[in-house]
Design an enzyme around this catalytic site. Structure first.
Site, PDB file in Angstrom:
ATOM      1  N   GLU A  33     -34.109  43.761 -29.932  1.00  0.00           N
ATOM      2  CA  GLU A  33     -32.863  42.240 -28.673  1.00  0.00           C
ATOM      3  C   GLU A  33     -31.642  43.681 -28.506  1.00  0.00           C
ATOM      4  O   GLU A  33     -31.343  43.104 -30.125  1.00  0.00           O
ATOM      5  CB  GLU A  33     -32.572  41.050 -29.029  1.00  0.00           C
ATOM      6  CG  GLU A  33     -32.156  40.325 -28.333  1.00  0.00           C
ATOM      7  CD  GLU A  33     -32.507  40.591 -26.863  1.00  0.00           C
ATOM      8  OE1 GLU A  33     -33.505  40.041 -26.548  1.00  0.00           O
ATOM      9  OE2 GLU A  33     -31.625  40.758 -25.409  1.00  0.00           O
ATOM     10  N   CYS A  42     -34.186  33.348 -20.745  1.00  0.00           N
ATOM     11  CA  CYS A  42     -33.989  31.239 -20.278  1.00  0.00           C
ATOM     12  C   CYS A  42     -33.002  31.117 -21.002  1.00  0.00           C
ATOM     13  O   CYS A  42     -32.703  30.103 -20.381  1.00  0.00           O
ATOM     14  CB  CYS A  42     -35.794  30.926 -21.294  1.00  0.00           C
ATOM     15  SG  CYS A  42     -35.439  29.586 -21.676  1.00  0.00           S
ATOM     16  N   THR A 267     -35.307  35.123  -4.167  1.00  0.00           N
ATOM     17  CA  THR A 267     -36.163  35.481  -3.513  1.00  0.00           C
ATOM     18  C   THR A 267     -37.183  36.032  -5.104  1.00  0.00           C
ATOM     19  O   THR A 267     -38.222  36.751  -4.067  1.00  0.00           O
ATOM     20  CB  THR A 267     -36.257  36.704  -2.500  1.00  0.00           C
ATOM     21  OG1 THR A 267     -35.357  37.737  -3.116  1.00  0.00           O
ATOM     22  CG2 THR A 267     -35.606  36.018  -0.884  1.00  0.00           C
ATOM     23  N   HIS A 441     -44.297  -1.131 -21.465  1.00  0.00           N
ATOM     24  CA  HIS A 441     -43.524  -1.630 -20.487  1.00  0.00           C
ATOM     25  C   HIS A 441     -42.372  -2.181 -20.845  1.00  0.00           C
ATOM     26  O   HIS A 441     -42.580  -2.363 -21.690  1.00  0.00           O
ATOM     27  CB  HIS A 441     -44.351  -2.790 -19.455  1.00  0.00           C
ATOM     28  CG  HIS A 441     -43.811  -3.683 -18.766  1.00  0.00           C
ATOM     29  ND1 HIS A 441     -43.885  -3.336 -17.463  1.00  0.00           N
ATOM     30  CD2 HIS A 441     -43.038  -4.633 -18.863  1.00  0.00           C
ATOM     31  CE1 HIS A 441     -43.008  -3.638 -16.936  1.00  0.00           C
ATOM     32  NE2 HIS A 441     -43.102  -4.888 -17.731  1.00  0.00           N
TER      33      HIS A 441
END
Ligand code: NAI
Length: 462
Positions: A33, A42, A267, A441
């Protein structure tokens, strides 16, 4: 020179996940890296920082619109932009440091620098050449840009520049009504910018179920985003602090100009492999310029694999992660498989939009007999209490067998709710399987069950 079983180039969600999984499977692993921090687009300049800004701006929206009604009084918060950027950066830092920790924990070596592949079996980083039995290319993507539009990352920006503007612009023009344009467009709208989105197609979010796309656009319009659809941006002009966006309406070829303080170009993205040396390797590429792979991520060069945005498929962090794990398992001698039809898509606006599997349009094209089970969040008690009744869950199921074929959710926590359907589809479940499963619920997830009930004898609360 060091020797490894596997060297991965790139430490984004594809690369770092592949590295950790390789190490867990007993392979001697390194990850190359060149950035100062791990995590790729990200974590550094994509998903994670944008989610921090989406969260902060959503909190502002809640304070401005819903606090008084809930009986929360007091001065509405104002935007301290430098502090918001600090918060965003600290979110990035904790996440990138987290990957560094995981590398140490799993004994993955971080080879710092930009890597290239001088020949199969070798990776060069700086002046050093390392040996690797297997090489995984996970170098990600970069904004694809637009002819006539010169990005300076100050006035004409990509998502990278949009995450660190000097101030909140008065007027922002967004080119492209895709995921990036709408997520960042809604951040700046909530922070007070006038936002106009110019889109080439006559609808937003290409590929999305058309009913959801229409509903989504209406909701965004209600929030104040302006849309100019069917408009092709021709060029931009920029000074130090202002820009003009020239576009042509496709229906009549008329030419128009918009003024802006900042223009966001969203785009699309293209694979990034600058400096890797793919030409010399004679690596086969697809017509769209991605690295060509077979169904176990082998490239045309023996011992070299590719995953994530560098290959075909949706440019999504979780798709890259899936491939990272799968290719590691394949290299370790296991069998790996990904069902690409079951990779969900999520847009993290408010409300969120999530989908998996087929759309109504694709089912019609295939001539498949299907049924639709729909349930509005207006009928969900929890959503009503939380001012989140806008939106719906839509399940598409085979008309005869009831097998779930796709699901589209626009509403609160859609990005989390969709996973119930992903798991169900992975197991070949029917809508009735979801309908017969107890859902607590009061939760948003009851809307998913109700949509499943709507595929059968009908929902209860509608
Ligand atoms: P996109 O492909 O989603 O949308 C680009 C849009 O720009 C399209 O609607 C296209 O018609 C339009 N466009 C192209 N040329 C134009 C022109 N000259 N004038 C006007 N409109 C024009 O691309 P986006 O939003 O840049 O995202 C890139 C990638 O990053 C995507 O694959 C996306 O899935 C991924 N991404 C995913 C996120 C998520 O999952 N939440 C977040 C951010 C990015």
């Amino acid at each position: 020179m060091s020797s490894y079983d596997v060297i991965i180039i790139g430490s984004g969600p594809g690369g770092y996940v592949a590295a950790i999984r390789c190490a867990q499977l007993g392979l001697k692993t390194a990850c190359v890296e060149g950035r100062e921090t791990l995590g790729g687009t990200c974590l550094n300049i994509g998903c994670i920082p944008s989610k921090a800004l989406l969260h902060a701006s959503h909190m502002l929206h809640e304070a401005e619109h819903n606090f008084a009604e809930m009986g929360l009084k007091g001065k509405s918060p104002s935007v301290d932009w430098p502090q918001m950027l600090k918060y965003k950066q600290s979110t990035v830092d904790t996440n990138t440091k987290g990957i560094e920790f995981l590398f140490k924990k799993n004994k993955v070596d971080w080879l710092k620098g930009w890597g290239s592949i001088p020949e199969a079996g070798k990776v060069k980083v700086g002046d050093e050449v390392h040996e690797a039995k297997h090489i995984i290319i996970a170098t990600g993507s970069e904004p694809s840009g637009l002819p006539g539009v010169d990005v300076d990352e100050k006035v004409i920006v990509t998502s990278t520049g949009a995450l660190e503007l000097g101030k909140v612009p008065k007027k922002m023009v967004v080119i492209g009504a895709g995921v990036i344009g709408l997520e960042l467009g809604s951040v700046y709208k909530r922070l007070g910018s006038e936002v106009t989105v110019v889109e080439y197609l006559d609808h937003i979010t290409p590929g999305m179920d058309a009913e959801v796309s229409r509903t989504f656009q209406k909701m965004l319009k209600k929030q104040g985003l302006e849309f100019i659809l069917g408009a092709a941006v021709q060029k931009t002009e920029a000074t130090k602090s202002k820009a003009k966006v020239h576009y042509k309406l496709r229906k009549d070829d008329s030419e128009h100009v918009l003024d802006a303080d900042v223009v966001l170009v969203a785009t699309g993205r293209k694979p990034y492999f600058d400096g890797l040396g793919l030409d010399k390797l004679d690596m086969a590429l697809t017509d769209r310029g991605q690295i060509q792979v077979d169904d176990t991520w082998n490239t045309s060069v023996k011992g070299v694999y590719a995953i994530g945005d560098a290959i075909e498929g949706p440019m999504l962090a979780h798709k890259a992660e899936d491939e990272g794990m799968a290719v590691a398992e394949q290299i370790a001698g296991q069998h790996a498989h990904i069902d690409y039809n079951l990779i969900p898509g999520v847009i993290y606006t408010h409300p969120e939009v999530a989908n998996v599997g087929a759309t109504e349009e694709t089912l019609k094209e295939e001539g498949r007999d299907y049924k639709v089970g729909k349930f509005s969040f207006m009928g969900n008690a929890r959503a009503k209490a939380n001012f989140a009744g806008d939106g719906f869950v839509k399940i598409l199921a085979d008309k005869k067998t009831d097998r779930i074929l796709g699901c589209h959710i626009i509403g609160p926590s859609a990005g989390d709710l969709i996973h119930e359907i992903c798991v169900a589809m992975e197991f070949g479940a029917s809508a009735q399987d979801i309908a017969m499963t107890s859902h607590a619920h009061p939760t948003y997830s009851e809307a998913v069950r109700e949509a499943a009930l709507a595929c059968g004898d009908g929902p209860i609360h509608m």
